[in-house]
Design a protein around this motif. Sequence first.
Motif, short mmCIF file in Angstrom:
data_model
loop_
_atom_site.label_atom_id
_atom_site.label_comp_id
_atom_site.label_asym_id
_atom_site.label_seq_id
_atom_site.Cartn_x
_atom_site.Cartn_y
_atom_site.Cartn_z
N ALA A 31 0.69 -0.94 -0.08
CA ALA A 31 0.19 0.01 -0.03
C ALA A 31 0.61 1.11 0.38
O ALA A 31 0.51 2.60 -0.41
N ARG A 32 2.29 1.51 0.78
CA ARG A 32 2.81 2.41 0.92
C ARG A 32 3.83 2.74 -0.44
O ARG A 32 4.36 3.71 -0.41
N ASP A 33 4.28 1.68 -0.83
CA ASP A 33 4.78 1.26 -1.69
C ASP A 33 4.96 1.31 -3.04
O ASP A 33 5.31 2.15 -4.38
N GLU A 34 3.34 1.25 -3.88
CA GLU A 34 2.54 0.51 -4.79
C GLU A 34 1.29 0.98 -5.53
O GLU A 34 1.35 1.75 -5.92
N LEU A 35 0.36 1.39 -4.21
CA LEU A 35 -0.81 1.26 -4.10
C LEU A 35 -0.79 3.25 -4.79
O LEU A 35 -1.37 3.80 -5.28
N ASN A 36 0.64 3.80 -4.93
CA ASN A 36 0.15 5.11 -4.44
C ASN A 36 0.75 5.52 -6.98
O ASN A 36 1.31 7.04 -6.90
N ASP A 37 0.89 4.63 -7.30
CA ASP A 37 1.27 4.54 -8.17
C ASP A 37 0.20 3.85 -9.48
O ASP A 37 0.27 2.59 -9.45
N PRO A 38 0.25 4.58 -10.55
CA PRO A 38 -0.99 4.46 -11.33
C PRO A 38 -0.55 3.47 -11.90
O PRO A 38 -1.34 2.28 -12.25
N GLY A 39 1.09 3.32 -12.13
CA GLY A 39 1.12 2.01 -13.08
C GLY A 39 1.07 1.08 -12.53
O GLY A 39 1.01 -0.94 -12.86
N SER A 40 1.16 0.60 -10.87
CA SER A 40 1.72 -0.17 -9.89
C SER A 40 0.40 -0.87 -9.51
O SER A 40 0.17 -1.21 -8.94
N CYS A 41 -0.97 0.10 -9.18
CA CYS A 41 -2.13 -0.41 -8.68
C CYS A 41 -2.45 -1.29 -9.17
O CYS A 41 -2.79 -1.91 -7.54
N GLU A 42 -3.18 -1.55 -9.93
CA GLU A 42 -4.05 -2.68 -10.07
C GLU A 42 -3.31 -3.86 -9.07
O GLU A 42 -3.58 -4.77 -8.73
N ARG A 43 -1.88 -4.07 -10.01
CA ARG A 43 -1.15 -5.63 -9.24
C ARG A 43 -1.17 -5.30 -7.04
O ARG A 43 -0.96 -6.17 -7.08
N ALA A 44 -0.75 -3.99 -7.13
CA ALA A 44 -1.08 -3.95 -5.09
C ALA A 44 -2.16 -4.68 -4.60
O ALA A 44 -2.46 -4.85 -3.93
N ARG A 45 -3.31 -3.61 -5.27
CA ARG A 45 -4.54 -3.58 -5.43
C ARG A 45 -5.43 -5.63 -4.92
O ARG A 45 -5.48 -5.48 -3.89
N ASP A 46 -5.10 -6.44 -6.25
CA ASP A 46 -4.94 -7.45 -6.39
C ASP A 46 -4.20 -8.61 -5.17
O ASP A 46 -4.35 -9.63 -4.99
N ARG A 47 -2.49 -7.22 -5.01
CA ARG A 47 -2.49 -8.60 -4.09
C ARG A 47 -2.41 -8.44 -2.49
O ARG A 47 -2.59 -9.60 -2.12
N GLU A 102 -3.36 9.38 -3.36
CA GLU A 102 -2.25 9.68 -4.19
C GLU A 102 -2.51 9.41 -5.81
O GLU A 102 -2.42 9.92 -6.55
N THR A 103 -2.74 8.05 -5.56
CA THR A 103 -3.25 7.42 -7.22
C THR A 103 -4.51 8.52 -7.66
O THR A 103 -4.14 8.68 -9.27
N SER A 104 -5.13 8.65 -6.91
CA SER A 104 -6.67 9.83 -7.79
C SER A 104 -5.46 11.07 -8.39
O SER A 104 -6.29 11.42 -9.03
N ARG A 105 -4.89 11.45 -7.46
CA ARG A 105 -4.44 12.80 -7.59
C ARG A 105 -3.55 12.54 -8.97
O ARG A 105 -3.43 13.42 -9.66
N GLN A 106 -3.21 11.40 -8.85
CA GLN A 106 -1.78 12.19 -10.17
C GLN A 106 -2.41 11.38 -11.09
O GLN A 106 -3.28 12.16 -12.45
N LEU A 107 -3.58 10.71 -11.56
CA LEU A 107 -3.86 10.57 -11.70
C LEU A 107 -5.36 11.65 -12.80
O LEU A 107 -5.76 11.67 -14.13
N SER A 108 -6.07 12.59 -12.21
CA SER A 108 -6.52 13.66 -12.11
C SER A 108 -5.52 14.40 -12.45
O SER A 108 -6.19 15.62 -14.33
N VAL A 109 -4.42 14.27 -12.30
CA VAL A 109 -2.82 15.63 -12.69
C VAL A 109 -3.39 15.22 -13.94
O VAL A 109 -3.18 16.02 -15.45
N ALA A 110 -2.74 14.18 -14.34
CA ALA A 110 -3.03 13.44 -15.81
C ALA A 110 -4.12 13.88 -16.71
O ALA A 110 -3.92 14.01 -17.83
N LEU A 111 -5.66 13.84 -16.99
CA LEU A 111 -6.65 13.94 -17.27
C LEU A 111 -6.19 15.03 -17.51
O LEU A 111 -6.41 15.79 -18.52
#
Length: 220
Positions: A34-50, A200-209
Amino acid sequence: MTSPISPLSPVPIEDLRRRVREAEALLGVARGLARDELNDPGSCERARDRIISILREIDSLFPGLNDPPPSIDPSELVAPSMRDRARSLEPAAVPPAAELAEAGPAEGDPEEEEGEEDLAEGDEPREGEPEEVEWELDHRKLAAAIENEQLMSKIPEVDREWFKGMAKRTIEAQERVELCERVRMAFDELSTAMRRGLDETSRQLSVALTFEQLKAKQQQ
């Protein structure tokens, strides 16, 4: 299945300690994801499933956690030397409500004495009535007491083994509660870490959008 919190659980206390340590280790792994990967859109989904997989594994360690504890025979809570007396003090069977309604109030026993009122919840006790005193049992002192032969000799011999058994059950019950509380606190820490990572992931996706929208407008 009986909850592992209950001393009557088929899960021995030694096994419960092991399961709690294993759950804490797994939750530590989940917090790291959650700390290292859930905050990155690129690894968020994998971290969530794990993390979901880890939570399922932890759930399997504590079957019946929310099940109610088994019922206890009330006579077990009474010292052997007092059981005959307790049985003699048991109230007589109460007639059904329908019979009481037909009989009405007994003569000379009015339904309600004039001026008599029940204490409402939260009211102060009447003058002269004893106040309830709250006290907290020190389980460490209780554990030491049942190993002290001098103290145990003050308890009637017929009640001694019963007292020790009830004390050990009480001590074990407290340890089971504390062990499960450790797991609950670890879950709370994971929940906090996941919330921060997802924010943090939501913030990054919002900025990218927003950036893509601005880029599209410039191209128009």
